[in-house]
Design a protein around this motif. Structure first.
Motif, PDB file in Angstrom:
ATOM      1  N   ALA A 193     -50.222 -29.061  -7.466  1.00  0.00           N
ATOM      2  CA  ALA A 193     -51.565 -28.479  -7.464  1.00  0.00           C
ATOM      3  C   ALA A 193     -51.974 -27.970  -6.085  1.00  0.00           C
ATOM      4  O   ALA A 193     -52.778 -27.032  -5.967  1.00  0.00           O
TER       5      ALA A 193
ATOM      6  N   LYS B 287     -61.527 -34.629  -9.953  1.00  0.00           N
ATOM      7  CA  LYS B 287     -60.451 -34.418  -8.991  1.00  0.00           C
ATOM      8  C   LYS B 287     -60.668 -35.270  -7.744  1.00  0.00           C
ATOM      9  O   LYS B 287     -59.710 -35.807  -7.165  1.00  0.00           O
TER      10      LYS B 287
ATOM     11  N   ILE C 282     -59.667 -38.838  -8.584  1.00  0.00           N
ATOM     12  CA  ILE C 282     -58.209 -38.969  -8.671  1.00  0.00           C
ATOM     13  C   ILE C 282     -57.600 -39.021  -7.270  1.00  0.00           C
ATOM     14  O   ILE C 282     -56.696 -39.823  -7.000  1.00  0.00           O
ATOM     15  N   LYS C 283     -58.095 -38.182  -6.372  1.00  0.00           N
ATOM     16  CA  LYS C 283     -57.562 -38.172  -5.001  1.00  0.00           C
ATOM     17  C   LYS C 283     -57.857 -39.488  -4.281  1.00  0.00           C
ATOM     18  O   LYS C 283     -57.013 -40.002  -3.545  1.00  0.00           O
TER      19      LYS C 283
ATOM     20  N   GLU D  84     -55.224 -25.109 -11.674  1.00  0.00           N
ATOM     21  CA  GLU D  84     -55.069 -26.378 -10.984  1.00  0.00           C
ATOM     22  C   GLU D  84     -55.411 -27.547 -11.892  1.00  0.00           C
ATOM     23  O   GLU D  84     -54.769 -28.597 -11.868  1.00  0.00           O
TER      24      GLU D  84
ATOM     25  N   GLU E 283     -65.344 -31.206 -13.391  1.00  0.00           N
ATOM     26  CA  GLU E 283     -63.967 -31.066 -12.923  1.00  0.00           C
ATOM     27  C   GLU E 283     -63.832 -31.424 -11.447  1.00  0.00           C
ATOM     28  O   GLU E 283     -62.896 -32.130 -11.039  1.00  0.00           O
TER      29      GLU E 283
ATOM     30  N   ASN F  18     -52.556 -28.700 -13.967  1.00  0.00           N
ATOM     31  CA  ASN F  18     -51.636 -29.572 -13.228  1.00  0.00           C
ATOM     32  C   ASN F  18     -52.099 -31.020 -13.278  1.00  0.00           C
ATOM     33  O   ASN F  18     -51.302 -31.937 -13.480  1.00  0.00           O
ATOM     34  N   TYR F  19     -53.390 -31.218 -13.090  1.00  0.00           N
ATOM     35  CA  TYR F  19     -53.940 -32.570 -13.153  1.00  0.00           C
ATOM     36  C   TYR F  19     -53.747 -33.162 -14.548  1.00  0.00           C
ATOM     37  O   TYR F  19     -53.369 -34.336 -14.695  1.00  0.00           O
TER      38      TYR F  19
ATOM     39  N   SER G 176     -48.213 -34.251  -9.874  1.00  0.00           N
ATOM     40  CA  SER G 176     -49.102 -33.126 -10.169  1.00  0.00           C
ATOM     41  C   SER G 176     -49.937 -32.738  -8.959  1.00  0.00           C
ATOM     42  O   SER G 176     -50.250 -31.563  -8.763  1.00  0.00           O
ATOM     43  N   LEU G 177     -50.309 -33.723  -8.140  1.00  0.00           N
ATOM     44  CA  LEU G 177     -51.039 -33.405  -6.909  1.00  0.00           C
ATOM     45  C   LEU G 177     -50.184 -32.558  -5.976  1.00  0.00           C
ATOM     46  O   LEU G 177     -50.683 -31.650  -5.300  1.00  0.00           O
TER      47      LEU G 177
ATOM     48  N   VAL H  41     -49.167 -38.893 -11.625  1.00  0.00           N
ATOM     49  CA  VAL H  41     -50.270 -38.051 -11.167  1.00  0.00           C
ATOM     50  C   VAL H  41     -49.957 -37.488  -9.784  1.00  0.00           C
ATOM     51  O   VAL H  41     -50.302 -36.340  -9.472  1.00  0.00           O
TER      52      VAL H  41
END
Length: 425
Positions: free
Chosen positions: A189, A117, A120-121, A360, A113, A363-364, A185-186, A182
């Motif tokens: 989150a 994340k 994605i960031k 969190e 996880e 949310n992702y 959602s960030l 996305v």
């Protein structure tokens, strides 16, 4: 050297290879928003190293997912159609999207996880950078990379279709459409945990969303709207209502104040006179004539001429401009059924995971699932599933969703799943 020592050394080597794979996956998300070449510089080595590890160190043991059946059927349909269609060699040589699927098994194997994340960031950050360039393109009308003028987004317009680092505005629109969802959602989150990142996410999402609009890709607009509504629905009834009001208000304002937007919206009412409608009608006739096997990858253009009205017909097209029609024709009935099953399982498992744990990670998943559904909707009027830039991003989204799904569900190897089937009998 004992068997225990050998196993320990092999496990240590596998761990080192995982670190290298994760490094190349970072390169993939850095390069993906800019170009297919940069994305593949990261993804191809990651897959090759993973295959080496699985074959030589893990003795073909690797984790499966809830999508294994759909994927297996899709590959089966592709191979059967390619083998039995009339132009078999062309069909086999035109297959290009299947290797992207391996990303799912790579990420399930080497990611957790926290790492997902992080990816994605990073992906979001570099998409923000391309969006800044996209905004400049929108107003300047110039592609710095290819040193060419861009297309005005309507006849006589003074603004231009954004292509970013890609060659086509449709490709770019389909890409940023998913990242924007996305981004939402960030924002949620990190609204309490990191205020700086929260405001950065708001600014970045706004920029990316503007480039969705500035791409002037109607397919991306439709996909983004449906994805946005789904995102609101998954969060709460209140969010859904707010988003609906927002879309109606700003859509109405744009329609009556922005001539180019009004022009694009009006084209939806003339769909039956469009080239896409013509292409879709051809694709449906092909399906009627080839209902089981289809025609194979890369053969749509070959068959297209057989359905042309010589008096009033436009030039042949390389694909149907519709993922669903394209999948049916290129992979046959089996592939098409598996394609529908793929979407069903992703939506089902994604929603189940969101409802299971409010954290969190949920949310992702909301952003990822909304982006995937947006992709599916946009695919009704464009070939995104076999477009490498968009296809790689799709499988990254699917892979990331799967990794987050398994944060609360035990993973099983493919071998164990097969053994379980025989034991059940």
């Amino acid at each position: 050297m004992t068997a225990v020592t050998i196993k320990s050394k092999m496990d240590s080597l596998a761990d080192q290879m995982d670190k290298v794979i994760r490094f190349f996956l970072i390169i993939f998300v850095v390069g993906s928003p800019f170009s297919i070449s940069l994305a593949q510089i990261g993804l191809v080595p990651a897959i090759i190293i993973w295959l080496f590890k699985v074959i030589f160190l893990k003795k073909l043991r690797f984790y499966g997912t809830f999508l294994d059946t759909a994927i297996l059927l899709y590959i089966l349909g592709t191979l059967l159609t390619s083998f039995f269609c009339e132009h078999s060699s062309k069909a086999f040589s035109s297959i290009q999207e299947i290797w992207h699927i391996l990303m799912l098994y790579v990420l399930i194997d080497v990611s957790d996880e926290k790492f997902i994340k992080k990816l994605i960031k990073i992906l979001f950050l570099f998409t923000v950078l391309t969006s800044i360039y996209g905004v400049w393109q929108h107003f300047s009308g110039w592609d710095l990379i290819r040193k060419r003028s861009l297309t005005p987004n309507a006849p006589g317009a003074s603004f231009y279709n954004i292509t970013g680092g890609f060659g086509l505005h449709l490709t770019y629109g389909g890409y940023v459409m998913m990242i924007a969802l996305v981004g939402l959602s960030l924002i949620l989150a990190h609204r309490r945990s990191d205020r700086k990142y929260f405001w950065y996410s708001i600014a970045g999402t706004f920029l990316i969303t503007f480039t969705v609009y500035g791409s002037y890709a109607r397919s991306a607009w439709a996909g983004f709207i449906v994805g946005l509504l789904l995102w609101g629905f998954l969060k709460s009834k209140k969010w859904f209502a707010v988003i609906m009001i927002f879309l109606i208000f700003f859509g109405s304002v744009a329609f009556f104040t922005v001539p180019t937007f009004k022009y694009k919206i009006k084209t939806f009412t003339q769909i039956q006179e469009s080239r896409r409608w013509q292409i879709w009608s051809v694709a449906l006739k092909m399906i009627k004539d080839h209902p089981v096997i289809g025609v194979g990858h890369g053969n749509f253009n070959t068959y297209y001429v057989n359905y042309m009205d010589k008096k009033n017909w436009r030039e042949p097209s390389g694909h149907p401009h519709n993922d669903f029609l394209s999948i049916y024709l290129s992979t046959g009935l089996i592939g098409f059924i598996s394609y529908l099953l793929l979407w069903f399982l992703i939506i089902k498992k994604g929603i189940a995971s969101i409802r299971k744990t409010e954290d969190e990670g949920s949310n992702y998943i909301t952003g990822l699932l909304s982006g995937i559904v947006a992709f599916m909707v946009a695919g009704l009027s464009q070939n995104y599933f076999t477009d490498s830039e968009n296809s790689m991003l799709l499988w990254f989204f699917i892979s990331a969703l799967a990794v987050l799904y398994y944060r609360n569900t035990p993973k099983r190897t493919v071998q164990d799943k097969i053994k379980g089937l025989f034991k059940a009998k």
